[in-house]
Write a protein that holds these residues in place. Structure first.
Motif: not given
Length: 367
Positions: A37-43, A156-159, A191-192
């Motif tokens: 569920g984390e949103f991680l950015t590689m910057l 996202l369509v196939f979840e 949507l987690g």
């Protein structure tokens, strides 16, 4: 970070290295763990290794060494289409000869899904990105922002449990880009979905992420939540790369009560928080101070603030803020940002002023 599997690590890189020619390492000994569920950015700048990491996770590149795990399972030798990962790219990668609904149907057909279930999932995915009325159109009939929404819906369509995004908003104009940043973050959290996002845009990274991994030279220089990254950079590279930053060069004289006394190259003495192992008496250091932490209005200077003499070189009115460029301790690129308020003095080039800040807002970093 440990390189052994941890129970709560959903995505894990364990001692991963990547070389294209057998000699130069593009990714060097990467250890990274992400909870579900984390949103991680590689910057990071171009060539820092961030996109290579994303491609190894997707399965389009193979790690030269180390293990990549998804939900505890090693995926190094699993082909991309069997990893169950959604992907969004900058160029949308939509099939031009198919309608929007057919574009979304494709990943479901590959997964041998029945017609009625496919239709239900397509409708839900398009509604999610507010594109429900566009199923019959072709990509060429949509604007850039609409195409990017469709690309997101297709991912996202196939979840999937994991979505990878590589510079997905790079082609959009500023206003639309900012709107999409908010929409993507909102959707991911709602949507987690675990999300790995690659960008070289620091504002994007700071506004969208739970945590940001700052890459340089094939290594993660710092991995932290956005506010920690901005307020407490671990080294000079991170301080310079994230947000606007002022630096002054000098030598560490002594360290007392958790503060380093630094003699600047112009002779001035200031106290700073030492935040790098190399900050020891006698060593050279680079002092970092954020533009919005500096004050020139005497009434606003806090008790115990450091003051230095400065000469105004440029004063720019930017609406909500004033941006002033100064000569401070021999540095002509010292910038301060002050809020546009009724009591804020407007400065003129050539004016001699005193500026000040608090010791805890000043960091002594590697030279």
């Amino acid at each position: 970070m440990a390189d052994t599997a941890t129970n709560d690590a959903f995505v894990e890189f364990a001692r991963v290295q990547k070389s294209y020619d057998g000699e130069t390492l593009v990714v060097k000994d990467l250890n990274l763990q992400m909870p579900k569920g984390e949103f991680l950015t590689m910057l990071g700048p171009s060539g820092s290794g961030k996109t290579t990491c994303l491609m190894m996770l997707a399965g389009f590149e193979t790690a030269t060494h180390g293990e990549i795990r998804l939900d505890g399972r090693e995926i190094n030798n699993i082909p991309p289409h069997k990893r169950g990962i959604g992907m969004v790219f900058q160029n949308y990668a939509l099939f031009p000869h198919m309608t929007i609904a057919e574009n979304l149907s494709f990943p479901l057909e590959v997964r041998k899904m029945g017609k009625s279930e496919r239709e239900e999932k397509i409708k839900r995915a398009l509604d999610m990105v507010e594109m429900g009325a566009f199923g019959g159109r072709r990509p060429a009939q949509l604007s850039g922002g609409q195409q990017q929404r469709v690309a997101l819906a297709r991912a996202l369509v196939f979840e999937p449990e994991l979505v990878l995004m590589d510079e997905p908003l790079g082609a959009l104009d500023k206003q639309l880009r900012e709107k999409m940043q908010f929409e993507i973050t909102h959707l991911a959290h709602e949507l987690g979905i675990t999300t790995v996002y690659v960008t070289h845009d620091q504002t994007e990274a700071l506004t969208m992420s739970d945590r940001v991994a700052v890459f340089d030279d094939g290594r993660i220089q710092q991995l932290d939540p956005p506010d920690t990254l901005y307020e407490e950079p671990k080294n000079s590279f991170v301080a310079q790369f994230i947000g606007e930053n002022n630096t002054l060069e000098g030598v560490v004289k002594e360290i007392n009560n958790g503060l380093a006394l630094v003699q600047l190259d112009g002779g001035e003495l200031i106290d700073c928080k030492p935040v790098h192992d190399s900050v020891v008496p006698g060593a050279r250091t680079r002092v970092s101070i954020r533009p919005e932490r500096v004050e020139y209005n005497k009434e606003r200077l806090q008790e115990g603030a450091h003051t230095l003499k400065a000469e105004v070189l440029e004063f720019i009115y930017m609406g909500d803020i004033f941006r002033t460029r100064l000569r401070v301790a021999g540095n002509d690129e010292f910038v301060i940002k002050t809020r546009n308020a009724p009591d804020q003095v407007r400065l003129k080039p050539g004016q001699q002023i005193e500026i000040g800040w608090l010791s805890e807002d000043c960091r002594a970093l590697d030279a």
